[in-house]
Enzyme design. Structure first.
Site, PDB file in Angstrom:
ATOM      1  N   ASN A 135       0.666  -1.119   0.113  1.00  0.00           N
ATOM      2  CA  ASN A 135       0.070   0.065  -0.171  1.00  0.00           C
ATOM      3  C   ASN A 135       0.883   1.348   0.018  1.00  0.00           C
ATOM      4  O   ASN A 135       0.430   2.332  -0.014  1.00  0.00           O
ATOM      5  CB  ASN A 135      -0.883   0.046   1.299  1.00  0.00           C
ATOM      6  CG  ASN A 135      -2.133  -1.120   1.156  1.00  0.00           C
ATOM      7  OD1 ASN A 135      -2.361  -1.402   0.143  1.00  0.00           O
ATOM      8  ND2 ASN A 135      -2.047  -1.899   2.481  1.00  0.00           N
ATOM      9  N   HIS A 151     -14.040  -0.978   6.561  1.00  0.00           N
ATOM     10  CA  HIS A 151     -12.928  -1.554   7.069  1.00  0.00           C
ATOM     11  C   HIS A 151     -13.263  -2.094   8.436  1.00  0.00           C
ATOM     12  O   HIS A 151     -14.042  -1.450   9.208  1.00  0.00           O
ATOM     13  CB  HIS A 151     -11.651  -0.609   6.991  1.00  0.00           C
ATOM     14  CG  HIS A 151     -10.400  -1.425   7.366  1.00  0.00           C
ATOM     15  ND1 HIS A 151      -9.852  -1.459   8.839  1.00  0.00           N
ATOM     16  CD2 HIS A 151      -9.422  -1.762   6.374  1.00  0.00           C
ATOM     17  CE1 HIS A 151      -8.938  -2.025   8.783  1.00  0.00           C
ATOM     18  NE2 HIS A 151      -8.408  -2.240   7.484  1.00  0.00           N
ATOM     19  N   GLU A 185     -16.077   4.733   3.350  1.00  0.00           N
ATOM     20  CA  GLU A 185     -14.498   5.067   2.891  1.00  0.00           C
ATOM     21  C   GLU A 185     -14.665   5.845   1.392  1.00  0.00           C
ATOM     22  O   GLU A 185     -15.452   5.749   0.737  1.00  0.00           O
ATOM     23  CB  GLU A 185     -13.830   3.485   2.425  1.00  0.00           C
ATOM     24  CG  GLU A 185     -13.733   2.768   3.882  1.00  0.00           C
ATOM     25  CD  GLU A 185     -12.992   1.395   3.758  1.00  0.00           C
ATOM     26  OE1 GLU A 185     -12.367   1.226   2.696  1.00  0.00           O
ATOM     27  OE2 GLU A 185     -13.208   0.543   4.603  1.00  0.00           O
ATOM     28  N   SER A 237     -11.104  -0.322   0.477  1.00  0.00           N
ATOM     29  CA  SER A 237      -9.899  -0.984   0.595  1.00  0.00           C
ATOM     30  C   SER A 237      -9.684  -1.974  -0.211  1.00  0.00           C
ATOM     31  O   SER A 237      -8.599  -2.626  -0.692  1.00  0.00           O
ATOM     32  CB  SER A 237      -9.385  -0.940   1.864  1.00  0.00           C
ATOM     33  OG  SER A 237     -10.276  -2.082   2.491  1.00  0.00           O
ATOM     34  N   ASP A 242     -13.433   7.389   5.530  1.00  0.00           N
ATOM     35  CA  ASP A 242     -12.005   6.884   5.740  1.00  0.00           C
ATOM     36  C   ASP A 242     -11.359   7.024   4.529  1.00  0.00           C
ATOM     37  O   ASP A 242     -11.767   6.381   3.596  1.00  0.00           O
ATOM     38  CB  ASP A 242     -12.312   5.500   6.211  1.00  0.00           C
ATOM     39  CG  ASP A 242     -10.782   4.704   6.466  1.00  0.00           C
ATOM     40  OD1 ASP A 242      -9.699   5.261   5.960  1.00  0.00           O
ATOM     41  OD2 ASP A 242     -11.091   3.961   7.448  1.00  0.00           O
ATOM     42  N   HIS A 252      -7.140   4.905   1.419  1.00  0.00           N
ATOM     43  CA  HIS A 252      -6.634   4.619   0.139  1.00  0.00           C
ATOM     44  C   HIS A 252      -6.653   5.636  -0.751  1.00  0.00           C
ATOM     45  O   HIS A 252      -6.484   5.396  -2.106  1.00  0.00           O
ATOM     46  CB  HIS A 252      -7.312   3.254  -0.249  1.00  0.00           C
ATOM     47  CG  HIS A 252      -6.849   2.143   0.657  1.00  0.00           C
ATOM     48  ND1 HIS A 252      -5.920   1.501   0.183  1.00  0.00           N
ATOM     49  CD2 HIS A 252      -7.476   1.398   1.806  1.00  0.00           C
ATOM     50  CE1 HIS A 252      -5.494   0.430   1.159  1.00  0.00           C
ATOM     51  NE2 HIS A 252      -6.765   0.670   2.171  1.00  0.00           N
ATOM     52  N   LYS A 274      -0.047   4.403   4.516  1.00  0.00           N
ATOM     53  CA  LYS A 274      -0.304   3.885   3.074  1.00  0.00           C
ATOM     54  C   LYS A 274       0.447   4.755   1.891  1.00  0.00           C
ATOM     55  O   LYS A 274       1.764   4.881   2.015  1.00  0.00           O
ATOM     56  CB  LYS A 274      -1.697   3.802   2.613  1.00  0.00           C
ATOM     57  CG  LYS A 274      -2.232   2.347   3.553  1.00  0.00           C
ATOM     58  CD  LYS A 274      -3.497   2.223   3.706  1.00  0.00           C
ATOM     59  CE  LYS A 274      -3.670   0.839   4.401  1.00  0.00           C
ATOM     60  NZ  LYS A 274      -5.021   0.607   5.147  1.00  0.00           N
TER      61      LYS A 274
HETATM   62  C1  LIG Z   1      -5.459   0.202   6.399  1.00  0.00           C
HETATM   63  C2  LIG Z   1      -6.739   0.761   6.596  1.00  0.00           C
HETATM   64  C3  LIG Z   1      -7.100   1.107   8.022  1.00  0.00           C
HETATM   65  C4  LIG Z   1      -5.744   0.977   9.123  1.00  0.00           C
HETATM   66  O1  LIG Z   1      -5.064   1.796   9.040  1.00  0.00           O
HETATM   67  P1  LIG Z   1      -3.444   1.538   9.815  1.00  0.00           P
HETATM   68  O2  LIG Z   1      -2.694   2.617   9.901  1.00  0.00           O
HETATM   69  O3  LIG Z   1      -2.759   0.399   8.792  1.00  0.00           O
HETATM   70  O4  LIG Z   1      -3.833   0.857  11.000  1.00  0.00           O
HETATM   71  C5  LIG Z   1      -8.038   1.874   8.181  1.00  0.00           C
HETATM   72  N1  LIG Z   1      -9.057   2.082   7.366  1.00  0.00           N
HETATM   73  C6  LIG Z   1      -9.177   1.347   5.926  1.00  0.00           C
HETATM   74  C7  LIG Z   1      -9.795   1.856   5.047  1.00  0.00           C
HETATM   75  C8  LIG Z   1      -7.747   0.985   5.813  1.00  0.00           C
HETATM   76  O5  LIG Z   1      -7.436   0.368   4.621  1.00  0.00           O
END
Ligand SMILES: *Cc1c(COP(=O)(O)O)cnc(C)c1O
Length: 387
Positions: A57, A143, A187, A191, A216, A219, A242
């Site tokens: 990522n 997520h 989101e 993801s 969120d 990505h 990411k």
């Molecule tokens: C990876 C991810 C998270 C968690 O983030 P980290 O910093 O890896 O704990 C939260 N939400 C989504 C949509 C993700 O893909």
């Protein structure tokens, strides 16, 4: 001293673990950790073999950018390896203020708050803002950490069909009236599917029902051009793990909301502050991301090249799923690609819904067009072999 009761209890725990693992194995859902050394921006070593990764990522390859690595080292030299305590005690080193100011500026909010990770952000923010008597309406594919945050909150939780604004409208019509406050979870870029939420429609519904939209952007940040409607969400969370290539989670919001989170988010209050190295690295990454140059466009361009060659729907983000259905098929294809020199993780339930096991390709700035087309050739060859 007679230790037999302890031995007996340990034995039943082991038996429990073995039985559970056996079930997972039977369904081809057992997972294990494979040692993986990332040796270059896109190369990894696994079991002594060099592979080209389409599973990181680290979209902009910033985890290995010289400026970012230098900033992490400088932060350690100045502030040490660890934060030493919760941010509310003595862990609030000066890099937090700088990072929060920069994030708020990029996202166009009054304020921002850094958490230890994206996962910790979501399980802290959601229960801090919603509770008993409230309603949380979540896209069914959000997520794990959003689902967990919602479950921890004590609010009534309902899900709506993925990216379906009409389904959200129906859920709000049915449940909003009985709830004191209402939170909508989505989101910006999903993801495991790579598609984007209809943020404008969701923001309209949030306004119409006096509900708080939380996005969120794990990505989306740094790799897809921001939907203008994103700014209408009063809660914009994301991660620095990411595209930013480091580690840490954040929430961008108004000053009173951030101040409330500082007082109520348990994953902030009771967990040690993010390390100086991660904060320093992220600050350097944000400078590169904020330039908004060609670099930020390359992951999506590579994903689109792949979907074009493969005659798939045009990629909406650097994430491209190839849904295969059963876990066995996804694993076989992933293993075949690994034998051909490509690392592409098979994603199985419960990460994705039952019956939708898939390969998940992630494209980064560092992949060349030749590598993308070589990958497409290998996927085609593998699929032809399986048919
Ligand atoms: C990876 C991810 C998270 C968690 O983030 P980290 O910093 O890896 O704990 C939260 N939400 C989504 C949509 C993700 O893909």
């Amino acid at each position: 001293m007679d230790q037999s009761p302890h031995l007996a209890a340990g034995a039943s725990l082991d038996a429990h673990a073995r039985a559970k693992l056996g079930q997972l194995q039977e369904n081809r859902l057992r997972r294990s950790l494979a040692e993986t050394q990332r040796t270059g921006v896109i190369e990894v070593m696994r079991a002594g073999r060099k592979l080209i990764s389409f599973s990181c990522n680290d979209y902009l390859n910033l985890s290995r950018h010289p400026d970012v690595m230098a900033a992490a080292k400088a932060a350690i030299d100045t502030y040490g390896a660890g934060s030493g305590a919760s941010r509310l005690v003595t862990g609030n080193h000066p890099l937090f203020g700088a990072l929060e100011a920069r994030l708020a500026q990029i996202k166009g909010t009054d304020a921002a708050l850094i958490f230890g990770s994206g996962y910790l952000a979501n399980i802290g923010i959601i229960p801090a803002l919603a509770g008993n008597g409230d309603l949380i309406v979540a896209d069914e594919l959000v997520h794990s950490c959003m689902h967990v945050g919602a479950a921890l909150s004590g609010a009534k939780v309902v899900t709506f069909a993925h990216n379906d604004a009409d389904a959200l409208a129906a859920a709000l019509a049915a449940g909003r009236g009985a709830a004191k406050n209402c939170l909508i979870l989505t989101e910006s870029v999903f993801s495991m599917d790579g598609d984007r939420a209809p943020l404008g429609l969701l923001a309209d519904l949030a306004d119409a029902h006096d509900a708080w939209l939380m996005t969120d952007d794990a990505h989306g940040f740094g790799v897809v051009s921001t939907d203008p409607a994103a700014a209408r969400a009063p809660l914009q969370m994301g991660t620095l793990s990411k595209a930013a290539g480091a580690y840490g989670g954040y929430c961008c919001a108004s000053r009173p909301v951030i101040d409330l989170l500082v007082n109520r988010a348990r994953s902030l209050i009771y967990s040690t502050g993010l390390s100086p190295a991660d904060a320093g690295a992220s600050l350097a990454s944000l400078e590169i991301i904020a330039k908004g140059g060609e670099l930020n466009k390359r992951p999506l361009a590579n994903a689109r090249l792949f979907t074009q060659i493969m005659a798939l729907d045009e990629a909406a983000s650097p994430i491209v799923p190839l849904v295969l259905g059963d876990a066995e098929r996804a694993l076989a294809l992933s293993e075949g690609l690994e034998a051909a020199g490509f690392l592409v993780a098979a994603i199985r339930p419960p990460t994705v819904p039952m019956g939708t096991a898939r390969l998940r390709f992630t494209f980064s700035a560092g992949h060349s067009e030749d590598q993308v087309s070589a990958l497409a050739d290998a996927v085609r060859a593998q699929m032809a072999g399986m048919a």
